[in-house]
Write a protein that holds these residues in place. Sequence first.
Motif, PDB file in Angstrom:
ATOM      1  N   ALA A 161      -5.097  -0.463   7.695  1.00 43.32           N
ATOM      2  CA  ALA A 161      -5.623  -1.596   6.931  1.00 43.32           C
ATOM      3  C   ALA A 161      -4.563  -2.654   6.652  1.00 43.32           C
ATOM      4  CB  ALA A 161      -6.205  -1.106   5.607  1.00 43.32           C
ATOM      5  N   SER A 162      -3.286  -2.278   6.800  1.00 43.26           N
ATOM      6  CA  SER A 162      -2.190  -3.156   6.385  1.00 43.26           C
ATOM      7  C   SER A 162      -1.692  -4.023   7.525  1.00 43.26           C
ATOM      8  CB  SER A 162      -1.033  -2.312   5.843  1.00 43.26           C
ATOM      9  OG  SER A 162      -1.461  -1.541   4.724  1.00 43.26           O
ATOM     10  N   SER A 178      -9.484  -3.371   1.093  1.00 45.21           N
ATOM     11  CA  SER A 178      -8.080  -3.460   0.699  1.00 45.21           C
ATOM     12  C   SER A 178      -7.249  -3.642   1.959  1.00 45.21           C
ATOM     13  CB  SER A 178      -7.631  -2.202  -0.047  1.00 45.21           C
ATOM     14  OG  SER A 178      -6.271  -2.301  -0.420  1.00 45.21           O
ATOM     15  N   ASN A 179      -6.526  -4.749   2.032  1.00 42.50           N
ATOM     16  CA  ASN A 179      -5.676  -5.067   3.180  1.00 42.50           C
ATOM     17  C   ASN A 179      -4.269  -5.401   2.696  1.00 42.50           C
ATOM     18  OD1 ASN A 179      -8.623  -6.278   4.320  1.00 42.50           O
ATOM     19  ND2 ASN A 179      -7.398  -5.091   5.764  1.00 42.50           N
ATOM     20  N   SER A 223     -10.375   4.937  -1.448  1.00 42.00           N
ATOM     21  CA  SER A 223     -10.389   5.379  -0.053  1.00 42.00           C
ATOM     22  C   SER A 223     -11.360   4.546   0.771  1.00 42.00           C
ATOM     23  CB  SER A 223     -10.778   6.864   0.031  1.00 42.00           C
ATOM     24  OG  SER A 223      -9.785   7.681  -0.532  1.00 42.00           O
ATOM     25  N   THR A 245      -5.255   9.421   2.450  1.00 41.76           N
ATOM     26  CA  THR A 245      -5.866   8.237   3.053  1.00 41.76           C
ATOM     27  C   THR A 245      -4.809   7.477   3.837  1.00 41.76           C
ATOM     28  OG1 THR A 245      -7.192   8.151   1.021  1.00 41.76           O
ATOM     29  CG2 THR A 245      -7.476   6.337   2.523  1.00 41.76           C
ATOM     30  N   GLU A 283      -5.822   5.393   7.010  1.00 39.49           N
ATOM     31  CA  GLU A 283      -6.568   4.181   6.652  1.00 39.49           C
ATOM     32  C   GLU A 283      -5.657   3.123   6.047  1.00 39.49           C
ATOM     33  OE1 GLU A 283      -9.498   7.480   6.944  1.00 39.49           O
ATOM     34  OE2 GLU A 283      -7.503   7.234   6.059  1.00 39.49           O
ATOM     35  N   ILE A 284      -4.731   3.543   5.170  1.00 37.88           N
ATOM     36  CA  ILE A 284      -3.801   2.588   4.562  1.00 37.88           C
ATOM     37  C   ILE A 284      -2.953   1.929   5.637  1.00 37.88           C
ATOM     38  CG2 ILE A 284      -1.793   2.372   3.043  1.00 37.88           C
ATOM     39  CD1 ILE A 284      -3.006   4.561   1.297  1.00 37.88           C
ATOM     40  N   ALA A 314       2.303  -1.410   4.319  1.00 37.46           N
ATOM     41  CA  ALA A 314       2.098  -0.026   3.872  1.00 37.46           C
ATOM     42  C   ALA A 314       3.411   0.727   3.976  1.00 37.46           C
ATOM     43  CB  ALA A 314       1.039   0.653   4.732  1.00 37.46           C
ATOM     44  N   GLY A 363       0.835  -1.192   0.000  1.00 39.84           N
ATOM     45  CA  GLY A 363       0.000   0.000   0.000  1.00 39.84           C
ATOM     46  C   GLY A 363       0.872   1.245   0.000  1.00 39.84           C
ATOM     47  N   PHE A 399      -9.834   1.121   1.536  1.00 38.24           N
ATOM     48  CA  PHE A 399      -8.882   1.183   2.656  1.00 38.24           C
ATOM     49  C   PHE A 399      -9.619   1.399   3.982  1.00 38.24           C
ATOM     50  CE2 PHE A 399      -5.732   2.590  -0.688  1.00 38.24           C
ATOM     51  CZ  PHE A 399      -4.948   1.450  -0.613  1.00 38.24           C
TER      52      PHE A 399
END
Length: 311
Positions: free
Chosen positions: A194-195, A161-162, A114, A187, A190-191, A166, A23, A117
């Motif tokens: 999410a990672s 999205s995972n 967005s 974003t 969130e990235i 990142a 990411g 994420f």
Amino acid sequence: MRDKRMTLKEAVSQFVKDGDNVGIAGFVNVRQPVATCHEMVRQGFKDLTLSFQSAGLGPEILAGAMILDPNKFSVKRIELAYWAHEAFGLSPAWRYLAERGMLEIEDWSNYNMSARFKAGAMGLPFIPTRSPLGGDIKNCSRTKIIDCPFTERPIGLLPASNPDVAIVHVQAADKYGNCIIRGTDCTCAEIAMASAHTIVTCEQLVSHELLTSNPKDVMIPFAAVDAVVEVPYGAYPGACRRHYWFDGDHTRKFLACIAPMCKGGAPDALQAYYDEYIYGVENFGEFLQKIGVNQLLAVKAAEAHHCERLA
């Protein structure tokens, strides 16, 4: 909380693997994780997926390495909304790889990436939104259209999205991974959340007490971060608000090395660029030495002037 400080070489070696979904944070060429991308190219990875909302220099640097030698570095898939450089033009690397069928491409809008994420950050497998219904995104992505069980109206479901890792550049962080972002926050939070893992490079590594003195300033919390690396000018030749402006000359120089290859040109200029600025140096600090202190001071002064005009 634990001390997560390490070198960029250590962070990339530990958290990036062949086949990973990476990411890329930042927005277009603002706070792009350029230093991390340089290190990834030096170490070499295969069959990566790149996931980002809108990015420029980050994926461009990675794709340039693939153009030169896909056996050393390769990207197999991109999931994105926008890959270009705004005032500096469209991405020649994306054009080169796409026209030759070297990439899988899943096209989304900025809002949809967005949202994906956001779903990943919330631990959800998907997120509902009406956004894909208004255009062709639903026809070129994994969007699923269902009838809403509450309204009976059509609704789009976007897969979360995972990323596996990142890569993020911020203005300031503490040793635990708490991060402050100034200007466009994009974003990035969130990235990161999410990672599975997150590598943060920062302009300044500051004390935990100073960074958390105003808790509302913390954009990315320590729990989302695995590695913290202090890398001044880590987004150069892109911009980092309150620190430095875009270096348009160097950006155009880099892109000009790729563009002729789209028309069948030789890779000599691109190879020379990578040999001098990426493969030919040990770390990002040595890259900056090649740029020179006068140019770095110039982009710093340009950002200060820009901030004065806004004020």
